[in-house]
Design an enzyme around this catalytic site. Sequence first.
Site, PDB file in Angstrom:
ATOM      1  N   THR A 311       0.755  -0.820   0.298  1.00  0.00           N
ATOM      2  CA  THR A 311       0.226   0.086   0.474  1.00  0.00           C
ATOM      3  C   THR A 311       0.927   1.408   0.103  1.00  0.00           C
ATOM      4  O   THR A 311       1.926   1.232   0.434  1.00  0.00           O
ATOM      5  CB  THR A 311      -0.775  -0.111   1.513  1.00  0.00           C
ATOM      6  N   ASP A 312       0.556   2.078  -0.492  1.00  0.00           N
ATOM      7  CA  ASP A 312       0.621   3.684   0.139  1.00  0.00           C
ATOM      8  C   ASP A 312       0.676   3.816   1.609  1.00  0.00           C
ATOM      9  O   ASP A 312      -0.060   3.245   2.503  1.00  0.00           O
ATOM     10  CB  ASP A 312       0.374   4.597  -0.982  1.00  0.00           C
ATOM     11  N   TRP A 313       1.252   5.170   2.054  1.00  0.00           N
ATOM     12  CA  TRP A 313       1.121   5.386   3.880  1.00  0.00           C
ATOM     13  C   TRP A 313       0.010   5.721   3.622  1.00  0.00           C
ATOM     14  O   TRP A 313      -1.359   6.358   3.117  1.00  0.00           O
ATOM     15  CB  TRP A 313       1.109   6.940   3.277  1.00  0.00           C
ATOM     16  N   ALA A 314      -0.609   4.849   4.700  1.00  0.00           N
ATOM     17  CA  ALA A 314      -1.695   4.742   5.651  1.00  0.00           C
ATOM     18  C   ALA A 314      -2.940   4.406   4.789  1.00  0.00           C
ATOM     19  O   ALA A 314      -4.157   5.199   5.289  1.00  0.00           O
ATOM     20  CB  ALA A 314      -2.167   5.625   6.591  1.00  0.00           C
ATOM     21  N   ASP A 315      -3.259   4.451   3.837  1.00  0.00           N
ATOM     22  CA  ASP A 315      -4.036   3.844   2.347  1.00  0.00           C
ATOM     23  C   ASP A 315      -5.013   2.637   3.348  1.00  0.00           C
ATOM     24  O   ASP A 315      -6.025   2.635   2.778  1.00  0.00           O
ATOM     25  CB  ASP A 315      -3.996   3.851   1.269  1.00  0.00           C
TER      26      ASP A 315
END
Length: 779
Positions: A311-315
């Site tokens: 994932t990307d950041w906190a997604d």
Amino acid sequence: MKNIKTLIVASLLGSALSAQAQQVPPAIPADPAIEANIRQWLQKMTLEEKIGQMCEITIDVVTDREGSRNGFRLDEAKLDTVIGQYKVGSLLNVPLSVAQKKEVWAAAIRQIQEKSMKEIGIPCIYGVDQIHGTTYTLDGTFFPQGINMGATFNRALTEQGAAISAYETRASCIPWTYAPVLDLARDPRWSRAWENYGEDCYVNAEMGKAAVRGFQGPDPNKVGPYHVSACLKHYMGYGAPVSGKDRTPSSITPSEMREKHFAPFLAAIRQGALSVMVNSSLNNGMPFHANYEYLTQWLKQDLNWDGMIVTDWADINNLCVRDHIAATKKEAVKLAINAGIDMSMVPYEVSFCDYLKELVEEGEVPMSRIDDAVARVLRLKYRIGLFDRPYWDIRPYDKFASAEHAAAALQAAEESEVLLKNEGNLLPIAKGKRILLTGPNAHSMRCLNGGWSYSWQGDKADECAGAYNTIYEALCNKYGPQHIVYEPGVTYAPAKGDNWWQENQPEIGKAVAAAADVDIIIACIGENSYCETPGNLTDLTLSENQRNLVKALAATGKPVVLVLNEGRPRIINDIVPLAQAVVDILLPGNYGADALANLLAGDTNFSGKLPFTYSRWINGLATYDYKPCENIGQMGGNYNYDSVMDIQWPFGFGLSYTTYAYSHLRVDKTDFTADDELTVTVDVTNTGKVAGKESVLLYSKDLVASSTPDNLRLRQFEKIALAPGETKTVTFRLKGSDLAFVNYAGKWTLEKGDFKLKCGDQWTDLRCTTTKVWDTPNI
């Protein structure tokens, strides 16, 4: 009941697609020894250990804040919690939010790996965003940003830059970089337009393949000690937000998604890319992190790809707190993992592990999905050699920050800076001329580098990059300080949070007064550094202060050279006519000013071309592959319809100190089918008096199709060097299927009918004799 039905349908669909995937050759051939090791691990790992491998935590979580006041230190107790208790398999990001010495990196990663091997027996994988060189390692070699590498139209330079970045990243004991960026910069308002290779899918695909080769080396199953794993991002459609703002929705049709936005990822996966990071946003209402079709079907099953998706950041959390397709964070975890996510960049909390364990125990996430995800994580770690060498001695990396690497970065910068205007051959500037250097970008390393440079926002560049030259320093070195008068007129406010766009009270009068005693004015204008969502703006027009500075200086009657130093094409239609010359240097990195000085002096010739369309009007944003109705002119009759493609500079535009003539464009088959190979040749002659490099771009035009065809499509390019008077024949080889499009029903299609090929000012005709519609999702 709804959730159970969803799982049953997904399971049945997955089984059918898995069978289909077996008919597709694997994107990366399996290594039997690696696969045997993975099976052994899966048999003996506990559920907690498996889930831990799927979790990625930022380095801040295990940092000793008190102990790091005089240098970065890890907190052993926090490591015990994250790795010892939760068995977390990946860490990321830069310590203390600023680049570190390679020795600091190596010591920290050794400590992390010793803990991981002791507690789990599986090495941790550490990842960083080193997207334009060794950008989170002090003293490392910085290359131009991706948009500049696109402007070079030089695959070899892109591959070389990635290889050097990989070498220097390994010199910090880091084996994984979140690059290349393969988003298409379809909207110039977007704050991440500079991270990728421009607006065109073919350029991004070709540069993406070159970057993967450079990062990973020749064998994706055996990534050696001087290479790293690539991570393609951000899968996909990220660069076309409806609002123009980062992390906001797109509205891309399935046909366009397949034909254009998927194309660079498809090409790079086929090149052997080992991992992919997902688009943070959503398309047509569906967040990419929950999109089973795109994550599992298109990427894993249709391509028979056994790599890993992060994932990307906190997604995953964003599916709940931002996108509201999940009522709780736990439900968000279920949606993302079942959609095909293998590793969650959480990044601050280990609750992901608790939630996922509960979901498995409750039957909401099948154990087969966990085993598949963990296998992909372990496979990545085996492929990059972490089980054999979790950490290593960095002393043999003696080419780190070497003169050889610097020379490559300088060449990349020289080939990426674009000459857009040169009335009366004002450039090159002869030695002995007195030059007024002005504008807020004239004396800043921050502006040259942009974001992801020493820090996330790039705001630490001036303090970290003191060994390199600003434009002012480079011009002083080139022309002599006695010939350079520096008076900025407009300056940026000191860095304070996300205030990249703020400017101090202008002092334009001082710059105008300084112009009295000079022969030529160089105005360095554009943008300060920014990154991601903080770079969102509400007006693409360049700041009023900077435009007023140029207007006042032009009124002096002295010739003006505009140097555009910006991550996206800001609107400057009112000042372009006032300048005799315009150079767009984009974000050329630490050697960008030296490159500019060489180019302005004529020691090096310009060869860069725009990898995007430079718009003239804020309500006239465009790409080169527009539809015919966008440039139709005024229609006859009573209906006053007037649609004109009015842009500042077109895609592929770039001047030189020499001139080139194109002739004898030929194709060996004027009639063709999907299965034919077409050989296209064109003669290119340097008709000027100096040597130069020319990017030769081959376009196609489909005259009539069942779905409205694009105006033009770039199909191939080559960069050649030509001495004065020299002619070279450039040869392109196209497959007939290269001219296919994705029809309204989502099928790849090549239709019977007329086509044109264009190269320079040359056109030639050809005709497809047989329609073909493919049953496979990819060709």
